[in-house]
Design a protein around this motif. Structure first.
Motif, PDB file in Angstrom:
ATOM      1  N   GLN A 146       0.830  -1.208   0.000  1.00 24.77           N
ATOM      2  CA  GLN A 146       0.000   0.000   0.000  1.00 24.77           C
ATOM      3  C   GLN A 146       0.860   1.251   0.000  1.00 24.77           C
ATOM      4  O   GLN A 146       0.544   2.232  -0.690  1.00 24.77           O
ATOM      5  N   ALA A 147       1.954   1.225   0.746  1.00 31.69           N
ATOM      6  CA  ALA A 147       2.852   2.385   0.765  1.00 31.69           C
ATOM      7  C   ALA A 147       3.499   2.591  -0.598  1.00 31.69           C
ATOM      8  O   ALA A 147       3.651   3.736  -1.056  1.00 31.69           O
ATOM      9  N   VAL A 148       3.861   1.503  -1.265  1.00 30.73           N
ATOM     10  CA  VAL A 148       4.432   1.623  -2.610  1.00 30.73           C
ATOM     11  C   VAL A 148       3.383   2.161  -3.582  1.00 30.73           C
ATOM     12  O   VAL A 148       3.674   3.022  -4.422  1.00 30.73           O
ATOM     13  N   ARG A 149       2.160   1.666  -3.471  1.00 30.91           N
ATOM     14  CA  ARG A 149       1.091   2.110  -4.374  1.00 30.91           C
ATOM     15  C   ARG A 149       0.787   3.595  -4.213  1.00 30.91           C
ATOM     16  O   ARG A 149       0.522   4.287  -5.197  1.00 30.91           O
ATOM     17  N   ARG A 150       0.867   4.089  -2.983  1.00 30.79           N
ATOM     18  CA  ARG A 150       0.591   5.505  -2.730  1.00 30.79           C
ATOM     19  C   ARG A 150       1.829   6.379  -2.876  1.00 30.79           C
ATOM     20  O   ARG A 150       1.748   7.599  -2.712  1.00 30.79           O
ATOM     21  N   GLY A 151       2.966   5.780  -3.164  1.00 30.11           N
ATOM     22  CA  GLY A 151       4.189   6.559  -3.316  1.00 30.11           C
ATOM     23  C   GLY A 151       4.718   7.111  -2.013  1.00 30.11           C
ATOM     24  O   GLY A 151       5.336   8.189  -1.980  1.00 30.11           O
ATOM     25  N   LEU A 152       4.498   6.389  -0.913  1.00 33.65           N
ATOM     26  CA  LEU A 152       4.894   6.866   0.411  1.00 33.65           C
ATOM     27  C   LEU A 152       6.104   6.128   0.979  1.00 33.65           C
ATOM     28  O   LEU A 152       6.442   6.335   2.145  1.00 33.65           O
ATOM     29  N   SER A 153       6.734   5.275   0.191  1.00 36.00           N
ATOM     30  CA  SER A 153       7.840   4.474   0.712  1.00 36.00           C
ATOM     31  C   SER A 153       8.979   5.324   1.240  1.00 36.00           C
ATOM     32  O   SER A 153       9.621   4.980   2.241  1.00 36.00           O
ATOM     33  N   ASP A 154       9.247   6.447   0.576  1.00 39.97           N
ATOM     34  CA  ASP A 154      10.357   7.322   0.973  1.00 39.97           C
ATOM     35  C   ASP A 154       9.854   8.629   1.589  1.00 39.97           C
ATOM     36  O   ASP A 154      10.558   9.639   1.571  1.00 39.97           O
ATOM     37  N   GLN A 155       8.631   8.603   2.124  1.00 41.90           N
ATOM     38  CA  GLN A 155       8.053   9.783   2.742  1.00 41.90           C
ATOM     39  C   GLN A 155       8.181   9.700   4.263  1.00 41.90           C
ATOM     40  O   GLN A 155       8.461   8.633   4.822  1.00 41.90           O
ATOM     41  N   THR A 156       7.967  10.806   4.936  1.00 39.77           N
ATOM     42  CA  THR A 156       8.087  10.858   6.394  1.00 39.77           C
ATOM     43  C   THR A 156       6.744  10.707   7.095  1.00 39.77           C
ATOM     44  O   THR A 156       6.673  10.826   8.321  1.00 39.77           O
ATOM     45  N   PHE A 157       5.691  10.469   6.339  1.00 38.52           N
ATOM     46  CA  PHE A 157       4.402  10.170   6.960  1.00 38.52           C
ATOM     47  C   PHE A 157       4.495   8.862   7.745  1.00 38.52           C
ATOM     48  O   PHE A 157       5.253   7.964   7.390  1.00 38.52           O
ATOM     49  N   PRO A 158       3.698   8.691   8.801  1.00 37.82           N
ATOM     50  CA  PRO A 158       3.587   7.372   9.441  1.00 37.82           C
ATOM     51  C   PRO A 158       3.045   6.354   8.450  1.00 37.82           C
ATOM     52  O   PRO A 158       2.283   6.686   7.544  1.00 37.82           O
ATOM     53  N   VAL A 159       3.406   5.104   8.624  1.00 35.69           N
ATOM     54  CA  VAL A 159       3.015   4.084   7.659  1.00 35.69           C
ATOM     55  C   VAL A 159       1.507   3.884   7.644  1.00 35.69           C
ATOM     56  O   VAL A 159       0.933   3.465   6.622  1.00 35.69           O
ATOM     57  N   ALA A 160       0.822   4.179   8.752  1.00 32.09           N
ATOM     58  CA  ALA A 160      -0.634   4.038   8.786  1.00 32.09           C
ATOM     59  C   ALA A 160      -1.318   5.001   7.828  1.00 32.09           C
ATOM     60  O   ALA A 160      -2.475   4.773   7.428  1.00 32.09           O
ATOM     61  N   CYS A 161      -0.636   6.076   7.448  1.00 32.63           N
ATOM     62  CA  CYS A 161      -1.222   7.051   6.532  1.00 32.63           C
ATOM     63  C   CYS A 161      -1.404   6.488   5.128  1.00 32.63           C
ATOM     64  O   CYS A 161      -2.108   7.096   4.300  1.00 32.63           O
ATOM     65  N   GLU A 174      -7.015  11.095   3.116  1.00 36.59           N
ATOM     66  CA  GLU A 174      -6.566  12.485   3.132  1.00 36.59           C
ATOM     67  C   GLU A 174      -5.068  12.630   2.911  1.00 36.59           C
ATOM     68  O   GLU A 174      -4.556  13.744   2.738  1.00 36.59           O
ATOM     69  N   THR A 175      -4.330  11.523   2.917  1.00 36.00           N
ATOM     70  CA  THR A 175      -2.879  11.580   2.727  1.00 36.00           C
ATOM     71  C   THR A 175      -2.559  11.892   1.272  1.00 36.00           C
ATOM     72  O   THR A 175      -3.021  11.175   0.366  1.00 36.00           O
ATOM     73  N   PRO A 176      -1.806  12.952   0.994  1.00 38.54           N
ATOM     74  CA  PRO A 176      -1.436  13.233  -0.406  1.00 38.54           C
ATOM     75  C   PRO A 176      -0.488  12.176  -0.943  1.00 38.54           C
ATOM     76  O   PRO A 176       0.457  11.768  -0.259  1.00 38.54           O
ATOM     77  N   ASP A 177      -0.766  11.712  -2.134  1.00 42.63           N
ATOM     78  CA  ASP A 177       0.088  10.688  -2.747  1.00 42.63           C
ATOM     79  C   ASP A 177       1.447  11.283  -3.089  1.00 42.63           C
ATOM     80  O   ASP A 177       1.559  12.422  -3.550  1.00 42.63           O
ATOM     81  N   GLY A 178       2.476  10.485  -2.880  1.00 39.94           N
ATOM     82  CA  GLY A 178       3.814  10.919  -3.217  1.00 39.94           C
ATOM     83  C   GLY A 178       4.161  10.582  -4.657  1.00 39.94           C
ATOM     84  O   GLY A 178       3.390   9.932  -5.373  1.00 39.94           O
ATOM     85  N   SER A 179       5.312  11.038  -5.071  1.00 37.58           N
ATOM     86  CA  SER A 179       5.767  10.742  -6.432  1.00 37.58           C
ATOM     87  C   SER A 179       6.221   9.301  -6.526  1.00 37.58           C
ATOM     88  O   SER A 179       6.834   8.764  -5.597  1.00 37.58           O
ATOM     89  N   ALA A 180       5.900   8.670  -7.634  1.00 33.98           N
ATOM     90  CA  ALA A 180       6.260   7.266  -7.825  1.00 33.98           C
ATOM     91  C   ALA A 180       7.769   7.142  -8.020  1.00 33.98           C
ATOM     92  O   ALA A 180       8.363   7.889  -8.799  1.00 33.98           O
ATOM     93  N   PRO A 181       8.429   6.228  -7.309  1.00 36.27           N
ATOM     94  CA  PRO A 181       9.877   6.044  -7.492  1.00 36.27           C
ATOM     95  C   PRO A 181      10.183   5.422  -8.846  1.00 36.27           C
ATOM     96  O   PRO A 181       9.304   4.865  -9.517  1.00 36.27           O
ATOM     97  N   ASP A 182      11.424   5.522  -9.240  1.00 41.69           N
ATOM     98  CA  ASP A 182      11.827   4.987 -10.544  1.00 41.69           C
ATOM     99  C   ASP A 182      11.646   3.469 -10.623  1.00 41.69           C
ATOM    100  O   ASP A 182      11.351   2.927 -11.685  1.00 41.69           O
ATOM    101  N   ASP A 183      11.839   2.792  -9.488  1.00 44.80           N
ATOM    102  CA  ASP A 183      11.740   1.337  -9.475  1.00 44.80           C
ATOM    103  C   ASP A 183      10.409   0.881  -8.865  1.00 44.80           C
ATOM    104  O   ASP A 183      10.352  -0.143  -8.190  1.00 44.80           O
TER     105      ASP A 183
END
Length: 332
Positions: free
Chosen positions: A150-165, A170-179
């Protein structure tokens, strides 16, 4: 505690409890020791069977391996439980590190199972205790895998949000990583692989037949070693204790040797105390089952002395008292 999922903090605090240098090293060193002992037992048994000779029972190594394996899987379950309990505060970076440590724990436990399966089969309590720990570890690992997906799908893997977000709309999606595609496929493959390995380990633990026993041991040991190496490399390249993390940490607590980190490494010495007591004759251990006696009348090998005072035989597989028999899982 409710997670703030609208504004990402500039940095997250370090979490030495799950990613400190002492915690990581304790997992890695335990895995290395356990895999080496497992390999020595498996290859010694395979060489002895090929030559048709009786190898000397390795009570000390088996005792040491069993202690390190128990310590590793219980620590793995514990650290995963802590991570889930802190899902509203822990960052995806730390969450992923905990998942990798659970992979390391799983690999060590399964390698131990390959080497000590005969010991577990002759005691139904130990066998089903292992089964329960394997199941708990699998459930927790799958839950972690779903969170990571879910974190990869939302682009949150490298974000500082808590993982529950990752589950909050309401959590803004992050940019998709290259991989992104590789991370997604790799995460799904790990989850599926864990389920398949659990099924095979369950069959191996409760199997009455001994067909292709040596081949299964060697192939499984190589696979578990590959899992352990992959998880270790991933942690070493990602953790702040060894490299540059993908997110900004507000302090360097994960690189410092505090009392908790020293305690984690110091726990590695604890199983050696039992070994010293065995050598000194303070503790008596049941000798391992000989590979030559794979039928229902397998005799325990000892230093010229039977396990029981009354000479006799003891079945290598002890069924539980509720169902199953020495030859059938469902019928008495």
């Amino acid at each position: 505690m409710s997670a703030n999922c609208t504004v990402a903090p500039d940095a997250v605090p370090s979490d030495a409890g799950v990613a400190g240098i002492g915690v990581l090293l304790s997992f890695m060193i335990t895995a290395l020791i356990s895999l080496l002992i497992s390999a020595s037992l498996v290859f010694q048994e395979a060489r002895s069977n090929r030559r048709g000779s009786v190898h000397k029972p390795s009570v000390l190594r088996r005792k040491l391996l069993n202690a390190y394996s128990d310590q590793q899987i219980l620590t793995g379950i514990g650290i995963q439980s802590v991570g889930l309990a802190q899902s509203t505060a822990i960052a995806p970076y730390h969450f992923f590190l905990v998942w990798m440590l659970s992979m390391l724990s799983m690999a060590v436990h399964n390698a131990t199972l390959l080497a000590l399966a005969r010991d577990f089969r002759r005691d139904w309590v130990l066998r089903w205790m292992r089964q329960f720990l394997m199941f708990v570890n699998l459930v927790l690992s799958c839950v972690y895998g779903v969170y990571v997906l879910q974190a990869v799908r939302r682009g949150l893997s490298d974000q500082t949000f808590p993982v529950a977000c990752a589950w909050r709309p309401e959590t803004p999606d992050g940019s998709a990583p290259d991989d992104e595609a590789l991370s997604y496929v790799g995460t799904v493959a790990v989850i599926v692989g864990n389920v398949v390995i659990f099924a095979l380990a369950t069959w191996y633990l409760h199997s009455r037949s001994q067909r292709f026993y040596a081949v299964t041991q060697v192939a499984g040991l190589v696979l578990m070693a590959a899992f352990a190496v992959g998880a270790t490399v991933r942690v070493a390249l990602l953790a702040d204790a060894f490299a540059t993390p993908p997110i900004r940490l507000s302090d360097g607590g994960e690189q410092q040797w505090s009392f908790g980190q020293l305690l984690s490494v110091g726990m590695l010495v604890l199983p050696l105390v039992s070994v010293v007591e065995i050598v000194r004759g303070e503790i008596k251990c049941a000798p391992p089952v000989a590979a030559e006696y794979d039928d229902d009348k397998g005799r325990l090998l000892g230093e010229g002395q039977e396990l029981r005072a009354n000479p006799g035989t003891r079945p290598e597989f002890q069924p539980n008292p509720f169902w199953g028999s020495q030859t059938n899982l469902f019928r008495k």
